[in-house]
Design a protein around this motif. Structure first.
Motif, PDB file in Angstrom:
ATOM      1  N   SER A   1     -28.448   7.452  16.768  1.00  0.00           N
ATOM      2  CA  SER A   1     -27.607   6.681  17.685  1.00  0.00           C
ATOM      3  C   SER A   1     -26.659   7.654  18.370  1.00  0.00           C
ATOM      4  O   SER A   1     -26.662   8.866  18.106  1.00  0.00           O
ATOM      5  N   TRP A   2     -25.807   7.121  19.264  1.00  0.00           N
ATOM      6  CA  TRP A   2     -24.825   7.976  19.926  1.00  0.00           C
ATOM      7  C   TRP A   2     -23.849   8.560  18.915  1.00  0.00           C
ATOM      8  O   TRP A   2     -23.419   9.707  19.045  1.00  0.00           O
ATOM      9  N   GLN A   3     -23.492   7.794  17.911  1.00  0.00           N
ATOM     10  CA  GLN A   3     -22.557   8.282  16.892  1.00  0.00           C
ATOM     11  C   GLN A   3     -23.217   9.289  15.963  1.00  0.00           C
ATOM     12  O   GLN A   3     -22.589  10.265  15.547  1.00  0.00           O
ATOM     13  N   HIS A   4     -24.486   9.051  15.639  1.00  0.00           N
ATOM     14  CA  HIS A   4     -25.233   9.955  14.770  1.00  0.00           C
ATOM     15  C   HIS A   4     -26.557  10.282  15.466  1.00  0.00           C
ATOM     16  O   HIS A   4     -27.562   9.587  15.255  1.00  0.00           O
ATOM     17  N   PRO A   5     -26.601  11.326  16.306  1.00  0.00           N
ATOM     18  CA  PRO A   5     -27.810  11.623  17.096  1.00  0.00           C
ATOM     19  C   PRO A   5     -29.064  11.861  16.260  1.00  0.00           C
ATOM     20  O   PRO A   5     -30.168  11.570  16.713  1.00  0.00           O
ATOM     21  N   PHE A   6     -28.903  12.372  15.034  1.00  0.00           N
ATOM     22  CA  PHE A   6     -30.043  12.593  14.150  1.00  0.00           C
ATOM     23  C   PHE A   6     -30.095  11.556  13.025  1.00  0.00           C
ATOM     24  O   PHE A   6     -30.902  11.681  12.114  1.00  0.00           O
ATOM     25  N   GLY A   7     -29.265  10.529  13.099  1.00  0.00           N
ATOM     26  CA  GLY A   7     -29.216   9.535  12.044  1.00  0.00           C
ATOM     27  C   GLY A   7     -28.431  10.017  10.832  1.00  0.00           C
ATOM     28  O   GLY A   7     -27.764  11.061  10.867  1.00  0.00           O
ATOM     29  N   THR A   8     -28.512   9.264   9.742  1.00  0.00           N
ATOM     30  CA  THR A   8     -27.821   9.622   8.498  1.00  0.00           C
ATOM     31  C   THR A   8     -28.821   9.600   7.348  1.00  0.00           C
ATOM     32  O   THR A   8     -29.886   8.997   7.430  1.00  0.00           O
ATOM     33  N   ASP A   9     -28.439  10.261   6.237  1.00  0.00           N
ATOM     34  CA  ASP A   9     -29.322  10.297   5.074  1.00  0.00           C
ATOM     35  C   ASP A   9     -28.941   9.208   4.083  1.00  0.00           C
ATOM     36  O   ASP A   9     -28.140   8.309   4.390  1.00  0.00           O
ATOM     37  N   ASP A  10     -29.500   9.282   2.876  1.00  0.00           N
ATOM     38  CA  ASP A  10     -29.280   8.215   1.894  1.00  0.00           C
ATOM     39  C   ASP A  10     -27.873   8.217   1.314  1.00  0.00           C
ATOM     40  O   ASP A  10     -27.513   7.311   0.564  1.00  0.00           O
ATOM     41  N   ALA A  11     -27.065   9.223   1.647  1.00  0.00           N
ATOM     42  CA  ALA A  11     -25.674   9.249   1.223  1.00  0.00           C
ATOM     43  C   ALA A  11     -24.726   9.015   2.397  1.00  0.00           C
ATOM     44  O   ALA A  11     -23.509   9.153   2.258  1.00  0.00           O
ATOM     45  N   GLY A  12     -25.262   8.669   3.539  1.00  0.00           N
ATOM     46  CA  GLY A  12     -24.440   8.416   4.717  1.00  0.00           C
ATOM     47  C   GLY A  12     -23.963   9.677   5.413  1.00  0.00           C
ATOM     48  O   GLY A  12     -23.090   9.606   6.288  1.00  0.00           O
ATOM     49  N   ARG A  13     -24.512  10.834   5.072  1.00  0.00           N
ATOM     50  CA  ARG A  13     -24.105  12.081   5.708  1.00  0.00           C
ATOM     51  C   ARG A  13     -24.819  12.247   7.047  1.00  0.00           C
ATOM     52  O   ARG A  13     -25.996  11.904   7.179  1.00  0.00           O
ATOM     53  N   ASP A  14     -24.079  12.746   8.029  1.00  0.00           N
ATOM     54  CA  ASP A  14     -24.635  12.937   9.366  1.00  0.00           C
ATOM     55  C   ASP A  14     -25.693  14.037   9.327  1.00  0.00           C
ATOM     56  O   ASP A  14     -25.410  15.186   8.963  1.00  0.00           O
ATOM     57  N   LEU A  15     -26.924  13.707   9.710  1.00  0.00           N
ATOM     58  CA  LEU A  15     -28.036  14.647   9.593  1.00  0.00           C
ATOM     59  C   LEU A  15     -27.901  15.807  10.582  1.00  0.00           C
ATOM     60  O   LEU A  15     -28.243  16.946  10.240  1.00  0.00           O
ATOM     61  N   LEU A  16     -27.422  15.550  11.792  1.00  0.00           N
ATOM     62  CA  LEU A  16     -27.244  16.628  12.761  1.00  0.00           C
ATOM     63  C   LEU A  16     -26.257  17.663  12.236  1.00  0.00           C
ATOM     64  O   LEU A  16     -26.468  18.876  12.390  1.00  0.00           O
ATOM     65  N   THR A  17     -25.190  17.189  11.617  1.00  0.00           N
ATOM     66  CA  THR A  17     -24.206  18.112  11.051  1.00  0.00           C
ATOM     67  C   THR A  17     -24.838  18.978   9.972  1.00  0.00           C
ATOM     68  O   THR A  17     -24.614  20.194   9.904  1.00  0.00           O
ATOM     69  N   ARG A  18     -25.660  18.359   9.125  1.00  0.00           N
ATOM     70  CA  ARG A  18     -26.303  19.115   8.058  1.00  0.00           C
ATOM     71  C   ARG A  18     -27.326  20.115   8.609  1.00  0.00           C
ATOM     72  O   ARG A  18     -27.488  21.211   8.075  1.00  0.00           O
ATOM     73  N   VAL A  19     -28.011  19.749   9.689  1.00  0.00           N
ATOM     74  CA  VAL A  19     -28.947  20.676  10.319  1.00  0.00           C
ATOM     75  C   VAL A  19     -28.201  21.876  10.892  1.00  0.00           C
ATOM     76  O   VAL A  19     -28.632  23.030  10.740  1.00  0.00           O
ATOM     77  N   ILE A  20     -27.082  21.614  11.555  1.00  0.00           N
ATOM     78  CA  ILE A  20     -26.297  22.705  12.145  1.00  0.00           C
ATOM     79  C   ILE A  20     -25.765  23.637  11.062  1.00  0.00           C
ATOM     80  O   ILE A  20     -25.861  24.870  11.164  1.00  0.00           O
ATOM     81  N   TYR A  21     -25.206  23.072  10.003  1.00  0.00           N
ATOM     82  CA  TYR A  21     -24.665  23.915   8.933  1.00  0.00           C
ATOM     83  C   TYR A  21     -25.778  24.582   8.122  1.00  0.00           C
ATOM     84  O   TYR A  21     -25.550  25.621   7.490  1.00  0.00           O
ATOM     85  N   GLY A  22     -26.977  23.995   8.137  1.00  0.00           N
ATOM     86  CA  GLY A  22     -28.091  24.618   7.433  1.00  0.00           C
ATOM     87  C   GLY A  22     -28.674  25.814   8.154  1.00  0.00           C
ATOM     88  O   GLY A  22     -29.460  26.568   7.565  1.00  0.00           O
TER      89      GLY A  22
END
Length: 280
Positions: free
Chosen positions: A57-78
């Motif tokens: 969605s606009w708020q979470h461009p990559f969606g969220t995981d099963d813990a509600g963490r923003d996936l785009l953020t995790r991809v960037i930090y990964g």
């Protein structure tokens, strides 16, 4: 009167659109690895149980995981871990390759025969299998993944280094330097090493993308960096449990891995053409 002669102009080769796009992707990955805060202001470990498994969605461009963490953020930090594994594994592979390739080519004889046979046997094994053997001995961790991918890649690079050294060793300028009485080490350092390694610079670039893909595959099998790491392969491993209901957990990180690998490979090919004098 003589005809007016116009000065010749040098033709400048502009990079293709694909090369520019690949460069943009690589620059973004470098920024994400060095300073991820410049691209996003969220925390990769921030849990929101009210927003679990939300689609893009606009708020979470990559969606969220099963813990509600923003996936785009995790991809960037990964990106830091994934790129670090790619660079570290490729660097380790080429250190091993340089040591074995130069030793075999310069000493020759029995030493060359033994090293060549060992490399042929190692090259006959799939690189992923060699990496799995290393992980089985050391256990999964970031350092083990770098060592495993590096050792798995080394035999192929060592064969290339050996062949390149043998070719440059027979060049006229190397034989002339030796005939003039220059010390053997000076000939290797000033003439042999730079000219043998110059064409392999592009191969190093190509190896980084390959190492990222291999490391992601190991992490996807659960043999890489343990959770809660946001390394790209670990994200794929965590998302496969929800692949039938939350497609974005697998598809989007997978597309990032493919895009980065293709971009690094495209830059490597371009560099290879430039160094080799190829014209397009």
């Amino acid at each position: 009167m003589s005809a007016l002669t116009l000065p010749s102009t040098t033709r400048v080769r502009l990079p293709s659109a694909g090369t520019v796009l690949a460069l943009v992707v690589v620059v973004l990955v470098l920024v994400a690895a060095i300073a991820p805060g410049l691209l996003i202001d969220r925390s990769p470990t921030a849990i929101d149980l009210k927003a679990t498994l939300q689609p893009p969605s606009w708020q979470h461009p990559f969606g969220t995981d099963d813990a509600g963490r923003d996936l785009l953020t995790r991809v960037i930090y990964g990106a830091r871990q994934s790129l670090g594994i790619g660079l570290g594994a490729t660097g380790l592979a080429f250190l091993i390759a340089i040591a074995l390739g130069f030793t075999a080519a310069l000493i020759g004889g029995v030493v060359d025969a033994v090293i060549t046979r060992v490399l042929e046997v190692a090259f006959a094994f799939p690189a992923l299998l060699l990496a799995l053997l290393v992980i089985a001995v050391r256990g999964p961790s970031l350092a083990t993944e770098i060592i495993a991918v590096g050792i798995g890649s080394a035999p192929g690079y060592a064969r290339m280094v050996r062949g390149q050294v043998l070719a440059v060793r027979q060049a006229g300028f190397v034989e002339a330097a030796a005939a003039l009485g220059h010390p053997r080490f000076a000939v290797i350092r000033r003439h042999l090493f730079p000219n043998a390694m110059r064409p392999l610079v592009a191969v190093v670039t190509l190896g980084v993308g390959q190492s990222i893909v291999w490391a992601s595959g190991l992490s996807f099998l659960g043999l890489g960096v343990p959770p809660p790491s946001s390394e790209w392969g670990a994200l794929l491993d965590a998302g496969r449990l929800h692949i039938t209901s939350s497609w974005w957990l697998e598809i989007l990180p997978g597309l990032v891995i493919v895009l980065v690998a293709l971009s690094v490979t495209a830059l490597g090919r371009t560099l290879q053409n430039r160094l080799g004098g190829a014209s397009r």
